[in-house]
Scaffold this active site. Structure first.
Site, short mmCIF file in Angstrom:
data_model
loop_
_atom_site.label_atom_id
_atom_site.label_comp_id
_atom_site.label_asym_id
_atom_site.label_seq_id
_atom_site.Cartn_x
_atom_site.Cartn_y
_atom_site.Cartn_z
N ASN A 128 0.88 -1.16 0.00
CA ASN A 128 0.00 0.00 0.00
C ASN A 128 0.92 1.22 0.00
O ASN A 128 1.65 1.42 0.96
CB ASN A 128 -0.85 -0.07 1.29
N GLU A 170 -4.30 -6.16 10.36
CA GLU A 170 -3.27 -5.17 10.64
C GLU A 170 -3.53 -4.56 12.01
O GLU A 170 -4.38 -3.65 12.13
CB GLU A 170 -3.29 -4.06 9.59
N GLY A 210 3.07 1.52 10.74
CA GLY A 210 3.75 2.81 10.57
C GLY A 210 5.01 2.95 11.40
O GLY A 210 5.40 2.04 12.14
N GLU A 267 -5.83 3.57 8.81
CA GLU A 267 -5.70 5.03 8.67
C GLU A 267 -7.02 5.66 8.21
O GLU A 267 -7.34 6.78 8.58
CB GLU A 267 -4.53 5.35 7.72
N HIS A 276 -8.89 0.28 5.87
CA HIS A 276 -7.53 0.43 6.39
C HIS A 276 -7.57 1.24 7.70
O HIS A 276 -8.38 2.16 7.84
CB HIS A 276 -6.63 1.13 5.36
N LYS A 328 0.06 4.18 0.25
CA LYS A 328 -0.55 5.26 1.06
C LYS A 328 -0.49 6.57 0.25
O LYS A 328 -0.69 6.53 -0.96
CB LYS A 328 0.12 5.35 2.43
N SER A 335 4.43 -3.13 10.02
CA SER A 335 5.88 -3.16 10.23
C SER A 335 6.54 -4.44 9.71
O SER A 335 7.50 -4.94 10.30
CB SER A 335 6.22 -2.95 11.70
#
Ligand code: 13P
Length: 276
Positions: free
Chosen positions: A16, A181, A187, A111, A109, A18, A227
């Site tokens: 991804n 996730e 991140g 985020e 996701h 992002k 990660s």
């Protein structure tokens, strides 16, 4: 549909981007990927995907074709609206994605949920809308650090899964992928999960899938993300319930994508390592 034995379930691997990469950078990534796949003898059965920003999608689809990767790499979008059209400023619809040849959409996701207020209820509309239109859907679920500390990680992700899949029937199941996730692992500030953290959560997820879809729920790929790096990916891909990896930072450059993919395939025994 019969459940597939673990060694028959395809391995999925993707990134991804992002909010990174211009269209030209995305095209370069795909052009550089093709020779690396051949060099590393990445088996054709490995399902690869790249999820760039919306603005890169047309270029990504063209670059993938030029690189001869059309049958090997899915191109995905990072979000979609549930309606086919309408007064939804700033949104993109499913027909807009399918009309340019997008294969997959990432939904839920962390985020989008955490920073942009995406709700389980919105996902309950988005997931079936995308699946019915023929898109692959990578539905992400994950618990926050607080939910984990309170011991409610498994029920949090199961709840997210059940709501998002409420209106999904077995006929669309072959296009569904789940990304586990944990929010605390994603991140720059994230900690990679330990294998036991992953198992603690994906076993209940698998159970929820089979409860809803019967034996066919066994075949829905569950990917781990958060990660992921060359030195830890082997811990995840050797877990019984994990069918792939969903990588962020470590795979934004093609060299990194190659390194993590190669390490994962060596750990799975799909290709030989340099030392062999
Ligand atoms: P990182 O690999 O950078 O932690 O990101 C994972 C992710 O969010 C993939 O969608």
């Amino acid at each position: 549909m019969q459940p597939l034995a673990r060694d028959k379930r395809p391995f999925h691997f993707g990134t991804n981007f992002k909010m990174n990469q211009t269209p030209a950078e995305t095209a370069r990534f795909l052009a550089d990927l093709a020779p690396r796949l051949n060099q590393n003898r990445v088996p054709e059965t490995v399902r690869l995907f790249v999820i760039p920003p919306f603005t890169s999608l047309p270029m990504a689809i063209a670059a993938r074709e030029t690189a001869g990767l059309t049958s090997r790499v899915w191109i995905g979008a990072q979000n979609v609206h549930w309606a086919t059209e309408g007064a939804y400023t700033g949104e993109i619809s499913v027909p807009m994605l399918t009309s340019i040849g997008v294969d997959l959409v990432l939904l839920g996701h962390a985020e989008r949920r955490g920073l942009f207020g995406e709700t389980d209820e919105a996902l309950a509309k988005k997931v079936p809308a995308a699946l019915v239109a023929g898109l692959q859907v990578l539905l992400c679920v994950g618990e926050t650090a607080e939910e984990k500390a309170f011991g409610v990680g498994p029920e949090t992700v199961t709840r997210q899964l059940k709501i998002a899949l409420h209106d999904v029937g077995n006929e669309a199941l072959s296009r569904l992928l789940i990304g586990y996730e944990p929010v605390w692992s994603i991140g720059a500030g994230g900690t990679p999960a330990r294998p036991q953290d992953v198992m603690e959560t994906v076993v209940p997820l698998r159970h929820a899938l089979t409860e809803k879809f019967g034996a066919a729920g066994q075949n829905v790929p569950i990917l781990y993300g958060g990660s992921v790096a060359p030195d830890n990916c082997g811990d995840f891909v050797t877990l019984e319930e994990i069918d792939g990896l969903f990588v962020g930072r470590a795979a934004w450059q093609v060299e990194g994508f190659e390194r993590v993919l190669q390490a994962a395939l060596v750990a799975r025994g799909d290709i030989r390592g340099d030392a062999d």
